[in-house]
Design an enzyme around this catalytic site. Structure first.
Site, PDB file in Angstrom:
ATOM      1  N   PRO A  83      33.439  36.867  45.851  1.00 43.38           N
ATOM      2  CA  PRO A  83      34.554  36.473  46.176  1.00 43.38           C
ATOM      3  C   PRO A  83      35.811  36.533  45.592  1.00 43.38           C
ATOM      4  CG  PRO A  83      32.678  34.943  45.060  1.00 43.38           C
ATOM      5  CD  PRO A  83      32.295  36.687  45.316  1.00 43.38           C
ATOM      6  N   THR A  84      36.648  37.308  45.878  1.00 45.67           N
ATOM      7  CA  THR A  84      37.865  36.855  45.092  1.00 45.67           C
ATOM      8  C   THR A  84      39.569  36.669  45.823  1.00 45.67           C
ATOM      9  OG1 THR A  84      38.533  39.995  46.772  1.00 45.67           O
ATOM     10  CG2 THR A  84      37.772  38.971  43.828  1.00 45.67           C
ATOM     11  N   ALA A  85      39.988  35.959  45.028  1.00 40.07           N
ATOM     12  CA  ALA A  85      40.815  35.281  46.001  1.00 40.07           C
ATOM     13  C   ALA A  85      42.056  36.365  46.485  1.00 40.07           C
ATOM     14  CB  ALA A  85      41.626  34.012  44.916  1.00 40.07           C
ATOM     15  N   SER A 112      36.609  33.298  48.983  1.00 40.59           N
ATOM     16  CA  SER A 112      36.248  33.280  47.769  1.00 40.59           C
ATOM     17  C   SER A 112      37.245  31.500  48.365  1.00 40.59           C
ATOM     18  CB  SER A 112      37.368  33.152  47.009  1.00 40.59           C
ATOM     19  OG  SER A 112      38.342  32.818  46.446  1.00 40.59           O
ATOM     20  N   GLN A 133      32.014  30.540  48.186  1.00 42.27           N
ATOM     21  CA  GLN A 133      32.292  30.784  46.712  1.00 42.27           C
ATOM     22  C   GLN A 133      32.965  28.212  46.925  1.00 42.27           C
ATOM     23  OE1 GLN A 133      35.650  30.977  45.050  1.00 42.27           O
ATOM     24  NE2 GLN A 133      34.759  30.206  43.591  1.00 42.27           N
ATOM     25  N   TYR A 135      35.208  26.417  44.288  1.00 45.71           N
ATOM     26  CA  TYR A 135      35.216  25.505  42.753  1.00 45.71           C
ATOM     27  C   TYR A 135      35.461  24.060  43.288  1.00 45.71           C
ATOM     28  CZ  TYR A 135      37.240  30.066  40.588  1.00 45.71           C
ATOM     29  OH  TYR A 135      37.113  30.953  40.287  1.00 45.71           O
ATOM     30  N   THR A 161      30.981  28.707  41.311  1.00 46.07           N
ATOM     31  CA  THR A 161      31.456  29.367  40.240  1.00 46.07           C
ATOM     32  C   THR A 161      31.799  28.087  39.022  1.00 46.07           C
ATOM     33  OG1 THR A 161      32.402  31.343  41.454  1.00 46.07           O
ATOM     34  CG2 THR A 161      33.349  30.820  39.673  1.00 46.07           C
ATOM     35  N   ARG A 170      45.269  34.666  31.152  1.00 42.35           N
ATOM     36  CA  ARG A 170      45.640  36.340  31.304  1.00 42.35           C
ATOM     37  C   ARG A 170      46.790  36.439  31.427  1.00 42.35           C
ATOM     38  NH1 ARG A 170      42.690  34.593  37.410  1.00 42.35           N
ATOM     39  NH2 ARG A 170      40.756  34.622  36.535  1.00 42.35           N
ATOM     40  N   LYS A 233      26.742  30.781  40.179  1.00 43.54           N
ATOM     41  CA  LYS A 233      27.651  32.417  39.591  1.00 43.54           C
ATOM     42  C   LYS A 233      28.305  32.111  38.663  1.00 43.54           C
ATOM     43  CE  LYS A 233      30.998  35.335  41.632  1.00 43.54           C
ATOM     44  NZ  LYS A 233      32.298  35.113  40.587  1.00 43.54           N
ATOM     45  N   SER A 255      27.415  37.073  35.656  1.00 46.58           N
ATOM     46  CA  SER A 255      28.475  37.707  36.148  1.00 46.58           C
ATOM     47  C   SER A 255      29.747  36.772  34.961  1.00 46.58           C
ATOM     48  CB  SER A 255      29.330  37.045  37.356  1.00 46.58           C
ATOM     49  OG  SER A 255      30.308  37.649  37.215  1.00 46.58           O
ATOM     50  N   HIS A 257      32.621  37.144  35.885  1.00 51.51           N
ATOM     51  CA  HIS A 257      34.205  36.760  36.371  1.00 51.51           C
ATOM     52  C   HIS A 257      35.406  38.267  36.842  1.00 51.51           C
ATOM     53  CE1 HIS A 257      36.368  33.335  38.472  1.00 51.51           C
ATOM     54  NE2 HIS A 257      36.892  34.889  39.140  1.00 51.51           N
ATOM     55  N   ARG A 260      37.626  37.460  33.774  1.00 54.75           N
ATOM     56  CA  ARG A 260      38.859  37.321  34.170  1.00 54.75           C
ATOM     57  C   ARG A 260      39.083  36.084  32.856  1.00 54.75           C
ATOM     58  NH1 ARG A 260      41.847  39.016  38.183  1.00 54.75           N
ATOM     59  NH2 ARG A 260      42.517  38.006  39.276  1.00 54.75           N
TER      60      ARG A 260
HETATM   61  C1  LIG Z   1      41.381  39.703  42.148  1.00 53.23           C
HETATM   62  C2  LIG Z   1      40.153  38.565  41.852  1.00 53.23           C
HETATM   63  C3  LIG Z   1      40.137  37.350  42.112  1.00 53.23           C
HETATM   64  C4  LIG Z   1      38.918  37.311  42.323  1.00 53.23           C
HETATM   65  N1  LIG Z   1      38.743  35.489  42.496  1.00 53.23           N
HETATM   66  C5  LIG Z   1      37.654  34.854  42.774  1.00 53.23           C
HETATM   67  C6  LIG Z   1      37.092  33.850  43.118  1.00 53.23           C
HETATM   68  O1  LIG Z   1      38.424  32.916  43.770  1.00 53.23           O
HETATM   69  N2  LIG Z   1      35.961  33.306  42.898  1.00 53.23           N
HETATM   70  C7  LIG Z   1      35.405  33.421  41.664  1.00 53.23           C
HETATM   71  O2  LIG Z   1      34.550  32.913  42.446  1.00 53.23           O
HETATM   72  N3  LIG Z   1      35.455  34.665  41.291  1.00 53.23           N
HETATM   73  C8  LIG Z   1      36.492  35.896  41.791  1.00 53.23           C
HETATM   74  N4  LIG Z   1      36.454  36.283  41.125  1.00 53.23           N
HETATM   75  C9  LIG Z   1      35.214  37.510  40.405  1.00 53.23           C
HETATM   76  C10 LIG Z   1      34.727  37.668  41.210  1.00 53.23           C
HETATM   77  O3  LIG Z   1      34.301  37.496  41.985  1.00 53.23           O
HETATM   78  C11 LIG Z   1      33.617  39.058  40.306  1.00 53.23           C
HETATM   79  O4  LIG Z   1      33.180  38.302  39.724  1.00 53.23           O
HETATM   80  C12 LIG Z   1      33.804  40.259  39.982  1.00 53.23           C
HETATM   81  O5  LIG Z   1      34.941  41.156  40.676  1.00 53.23           O
HETATM   82  C13 LIG Z   1      33.362  41.107  38.511  1.00 53.23           C
HETATM   83  O6  LIG Z   1      32.238  41.362  39.667  1.00 53.23           O
HETATM   84  P1  LIG Z   1      30.866  40.771  39.052  1.00 53.23           P
HETATM   85  O7  LIG Z   1      30.416  39.610  38.761  1.00 53.23           O
HETATM   86  O8  LIG Z   1      29.818  41.625  40.106  1.00 53.23           O
HETATM   87  O9  LIG Z   1      30.310  41.963  37.608  1.00 53.23           O
HETATM   88  C14 LIG Z   1      37.638  37.535  41.177  1.00 53.23           C
HETATM   89  C15 LIG Z   1      38.241  39.188  41.177  1.00 53.23           C
HETATM   90  C16 LIG Z   1      38.410  39.074  40.856  1.00 53.23           C
HETATM   91  C17 LIG Z   1      39.198  41.040  40.779  1.00 53.23           C
HETATM   92  C1  LIG Z   2      45.173  29.374  42.320  1.00 56.14           C
HETATM   93  C2  LIG Z   2      44.606  28.909  41.559  1.00 56.14           C
HETATM   94  C3  LIG Z   2      43.679  30.047  40.700  1.00 56.14           C
HETATM   95  C4  LIG Z   2      42.158  30.755  41.429  1.00 56.14           C
HETATM   96  C5  LIG Z   2      41.846  31.701  40.908  1.00 56.14           C
HETATM   97  C6  LIG Z   2      40.834  32.416  41.928  1.00 56.14           C
HETATM   98  C7  LIG Z   2      39.768  33.187  40.690  1.00 56.14           C
HETATM   99  O1  LIG Z   2      38.336  32.946  40.302  1.00 56.14           O
HETATM  100  C8  LIG Z   2      40.474  34.348  40.112  1.00 56.14           C
HETATM  101  O2  LIG Z   2      40.100  34.996  39.141  1.00 56.14           O
HETATM  102  O3  LIG Z   2      41.717  34.900  39.921  1.00 56.14           O
END
Ligand SMILES: Cc1cc2nc3c(=O)[nH]c(=O)nc-3n(C[C@H](O)[C@H](O)[C@H](O)COP(=O)(O)O)c2cc1C
Ligand SMILES: CCCCCCC(=O)C(=O)O
Length: 277
Positions: A83-85, A112, A133, A135, A161, A170, A233, A255, A257, A260
């Site tokens: 899941p990526t936002a 996400s 996913q 929150y 998550t 960040r 997660k 993970s 994340h 991040r």
């Molecule tokens: C741009 C971006 C946005 C992300 N947004 C979310 C999110 O909304 N929710 C979440 O649980 N993880 C988010 N992640 C984390 C990813 O789900 C994932 O954990 C991460 O890319 C690393 O991969 P891995 O967990 O397989 O090591 C985000 C990662 C990136 C790079």
């Molecule tokens: C808009 C609120 C924050 C979104 C966060 C999404 C995320 O998990 C990430 O890593 O970025």
């Protein structure tokens, strides 16, 4: 090969370079960055470089099948789209296009909680298998409503998550004063667009909305509002993996994340070695 083919990206690094050229700096930095000193961000890559393959020879590889299943759902390879936002910050079709790619490759996609396309738009876009996913917001009613919407739109599992009681620091987002768009899923419920002149507006939104009191006891609450299998997660230690089994969730996702959240945690692949041992 010839002509334009030479300019086609052939690996992730080259796609990343093209993204850097194509996207506004604020968005590229959000997608590519890690937290604080980005030590773990580098480690995530370097740790993989320490692991080498041990190829065996004279094995018939004329037919290769990497398919397996996750929670009983078939996938063409042991790969899931994490899941990526906010995909629309990178492409106007956002998560719907990612979903179509998942369907084309027969892999599972986790949507996400912070997606720019709605839960319904993604579900109806193609026949991929979707997980959702989650929150947990301070306003539990909103999180519960999203779970219901995922459930009634055919999502097959909830990925909770747990590594984001507070958004990671960040530094690029702080410098860029990163802005979150209004997310359609939350229209009429909560404004995701924070207008704050100080630092990262994402961070401001997250500290206003995400519930930092989330703890193991809340797994029982989540179980009480959904019949879907739950995966936790964001696990990085053996102790927490054991605890997750004890509270009776269907799975865990090891993970950090994408580095991040907390900096100076182990690379995910190293944590996996600890959890699996
Ligand atoms: C741009 C971006 C946005 C992300 N947004 C979310 C999110 O909304 N929710 C979440 O649980 N993880 C988010 N992640 C984390 C990813 O789900 C994932 O954990 C991460 O890319 C690393 O991969 P891995 O967990 O397989 O090591 C985000 C990662 C990136 C790079
Ligand atoms: C808009 C609120 C924050 C979104 C966060 C999404 C995320 O998990 C990430 O890593 O970025």
């Amino acid at each position: 090969m010839g002509g334009d083919d030479e300019h086609e990206p052939v690996n992730v690094k080259e796609y990343e370079e093209l993204a850097k050229q194509a996207l506004p700096k604020m968005y590229f930095d959000y997608f590519a960055g890690g937290s604080e000193d980005q030590h773990t961000l580098r480690q995530n890559v370097e740790a993989f470089q320490r692991i080498t393959l041990r190829p065996r020879i004279l094995v018939d590889v004329s037919k290769i099948d990497m398919s397996t299943s996750i929670l009983g759902y078939k996938t063409s390879a042991p790969i899931m789209i994490a899941p990526t936002a906010m995909h629309k910050l990178a492409h106007p079709q956002g998560e719907v296009l990612t979903a179509k790619a998942a369907a084309a490759c027969n892999v599972i996609m986790a949507l996400s909680f912070m997606s720019t396309c709605t839960i319904e738009e993604v579900a109806s876009s193609c026949n991929a298998v979707f997980f959702f996913q989650l929150y947990i917001y301070k306003r539990r009613d909103i999180s519960a409503l999203m779970v219901k919407r995922a459930e009634s739109n055919g999502y097959k599992a909830i990925l909770l998550t747990v590594d984001t009681p507070k958004l990671g620091r960040r530094e690029a987002d702080i410098k860029n004063k990163m802005i979150a768009p209004q997310l359609k899923n939350f229209e009429g419920l909560v404004s995701t667009k924070v207008d704050d002149d100080e630092g990262s507006n994402l961070e401001a939104f997250a500290s206003r909305s995400f519930d930092p009191s989330l703890s193991w006891k809340d797994i029982a609450w989540l179980k009480s509002i959904t019949k879907l299998p739950i995966l936790i997660k964001g696990i990085l230690t053996r102790e927490d993996a054991i605890k997750a089994v004890e509270v009776g969730v269907e799975g865990i996702i090891v993970s950090n994340h994408g580095a991040r959240q907390l900096d100076y945690v182990p690379a995910t692949i190293e944590a996996l070695e600890e959890v699996h041992a």
